[in-house]
Design a protein around this motif. Structure first.
Motif, PDB file in Angstrom:
ATOM      1  N   GLU A   1       1.041   4.205  -2.907  1.00 39.10           N
ATOM      2  CA  GLU A   1       0.833   5.613  -2.559  1.00 39.10           C
ATOM      3  C   GLU A   1       2.033   6.458  -2.948  1.00 39.10           C
ATOM      4  O   GLU A   1       1.874   7.604  -3.405  1.00 39.10           O
TER       5      GLU A   1
ATOM      6  N   GLU B   1       0.830  -1.207   0.000  1.00 40.90           N
ATOM      7  CA  GLU B   1       0.000   0.000   0.000  1.00 40.90           C
ATOM      8  C   GLU B   1       0.867   1.260   0.000  1.00 40.90           C
ATOM      9  O   GLU B   1       0.587   2.226  -0.733  1.00 40.90           O
TER      10      GLU B   1
ATOM     11  N   SER C   1       1.720   9.551  -5.593  1.00 36.97           N
ATOM     12  CA  SER C   1       2.044  10.907  -5.143  1.00 36.97           C
ATOM     13  C   SER C   1       3.138  11.527  -5.998  1.00 36.97           C
ATOM     14  O   SER C   1       3.072  12.707  -6.355  1.00 36.97           O
TER      15      SER C   1
END
Length: 483
Positions: free
Chosen positions: A383, A379, A387
């Motif tokens: 992310e 995860e 980003s």
């Protein structure tokens, strides 16, 4: 004497050389990786050919000043000029010793091209100010400020000192890829270095008048009757840009059609005295073992070399298998990285061999960075990619280990890739380079290696750039060559 460049200029370099070679002053505000150093060396060559200068003074951030002497001038300066050249690389910690002093005296008297490379910090020292004044007044100097945004604050001692020194030179250049990192006020002092009265042409006799013309100011009220003026927006930028066109050239990567897809650079830093002591001690210990007949397998040799890399990164294990402990004092590799990040626009990938390096970088940059390595969950990895790659307002720095992130990822949001530390694995290097340089990348990518001279760094980077699989070439017998 007619000047002929040693290396063929790209079209934008040739065009600018034609425009500015005969100009006394010029601001080269080209994006990183577009070749402003090569242009400056060719400009130097033109001025030597015309008999205008016989010396070069380079003021640059620590590590960049070394790069001019060890890499850029040998690469681009024609042999007929290079053979007359004598250079001096200013070492702040050794500047007062007899050998350095003698070398500088011989430099001023040298019958040929005299080159002095000094850092901004060393320029501020008493010895630095005294010697550079002599150099500027006794030679016909081409005075170059590299990363000239270092003098963006007109009130700083650094800026005042260099502006005063600039008065002694007729031929000057400033180089910067990020000339206005915080807004138009940052360009005032660097341009003033080139031409003292330049801003008076538009009615700005001092910095206060410059700020008033290009800033919109609002008084902010605080408690207890206190207040201060704050710039809330900029104005009259069309006037500023028109004025800058008289003295500056601005080039972005996207404007350069013949820029190579990959541009490689080196940045240097000096080990601290304690790091150097530990490195030398470990090398001497290993040499004794080898000379005593100890047989090292290739695998064991690589493990031994890891210790040298760790020292240059600022830490060592406590004993053979103990936890890693920081070497007391500054971490010059990490400090150099911070300088490069500050000077580089846009998103950046930083590759690290060791988890400890990633820890330190994340601690240094905080929310500006995301992490992708063996400690990251699935995860967290997703992310981090989202980003960095997909969000223009997201993470600016992607810090990763090539073993974890070197394959399969698309990270072409970055135009700059920094190798904080390298592994011996050629495949990992090549794969990691291609995370940014791949389909969808609309610009050249700049790759920067951090190197501590006199250590394993230089040989490792050279081998990887020559596409040698270091892990397959190191043997017990060859380890002496690496340390």
């Amino acid at each position: 004497m007619t000047y002929t460049p040693k290396t063929k200029p790209m079209s934008h370099q040739a065009a600018e050389l034609h425009i500015s070679a005969d100009l006394d002053v010029r601001a080269i505000l080209w994006e990183q990786g577009t070749g402003k150093t090569k242009l400056t060396i060719d400009t130097l060559g033109e001025k030597i050919a015309r008999g205008e200068v016989d010396a070069l003074l380079i003021v640059a951030p620590n590590g960049v000043h070394r790069n001019w002497i060890t890499d850029e001038l040998p690469k681009h300066l024609p042999d007929e000029i290079a053979k007359t050249m004598r250079s001096h690389l200013w070492f702040a910690g050794k500047a007062a010793n007899k050998g350095q002093t003698r070398d500088r005296e011989e430099l001023i008297k040298h019958d040929g091209l005299a080159v002095l490379a000094i850092t901004y910090e060393a320029f501020l020292t008493k010895l630095g100010k005294l010697y550079t004044k002599r150099f500027l007044t006794q030679r016909s100097v081409f005075f170059v400020l590299d990363e000239a945004q270092r003098i963006k604050n007109p009130a700083a001692k650094r800026t005042k000192t260099i502006l005063a020194a600039g008065a002694y030179a007729k031929h000057k250049r400033i180089l910067s890829g990020t000339p206005v990192p915080n807004g138009p006020f940052d360009i005032y002092a660097p341009i003033k270095f080139l031409k003292t009265d330049f801003w008076k042409e538009i009615g700005c006799g001092n910095f206060a008048a410059f700020k008033a013309m290009f800033g919109i100011w609002q008084r902010i009220e605080l408690s207890e009757g206190r207040s201060f003026e704050s710039c809330v927006a900029f104005q009259n930028l069309e006037i500023l840009n028109k004025q800058l066109e008289k003295i500056a050239s601005r080039v972005l990567k996207e404007d350069v059609l013949d820029l190579p897809p990959k541009v490689y650079q080196k940045r240097y830093f000096e080990l601290t005295p304690e790091q150097r002591r530990l490195y030398t001690s470990l090398r001497e210990e290993m040499m004794v073992d080898l000379e005593s007949g100890e047989v090292l397998t290739a695998a064991l040799a690589i493990v031994r070399l890891l210790r040298f890399q760790q020292i240059t990164s600022g830490y060592l294990p406590d004993g053979d298998d103990g936890p890693l402990i920081d070497i007391p004092g500054a971490n010059p590799r990490l400090d150099l990285l911070s300088e490069i990040v500050d000077d580089t626009p846009g998103k950046i990938i930083i590759w690290c061999r060791f988890s400890r390096d990633i820890d330190k970088i994340m601690e240094r940059f905080g929310d500006l960075a995301v992490r992708y390595d063996g400690s990251s969950s699935d995860e967290e990895r997703a992310e981090a990619i989202d980003s960095f790659q997909n969000n223009p307002e997201g993470a600016r720095i992607f810090v990763a280990n090539p073993a974890a992130a070197g394959e399969g990822l698309t990270l072409h949001a970055a135009k700059t890739v920094i190798y904080y530390s390298n592994s011996f694995n050629l495949s990992q290097r090549l794969q990691s380079e291609d995370r940014a340089h791949r389909i969808g990348q609309d610009s050249s990518v700049t790759y920067i290696d951090l190197i501590a001279p006199g250590t394993i760094d230089a040989k490792l980077v050279a081998a990887l750039r020559d596409k040698l699989n270091v892990a397959a070439t190191i043997t017990g017998d060859s380890i002496k060559e690496w340390i």
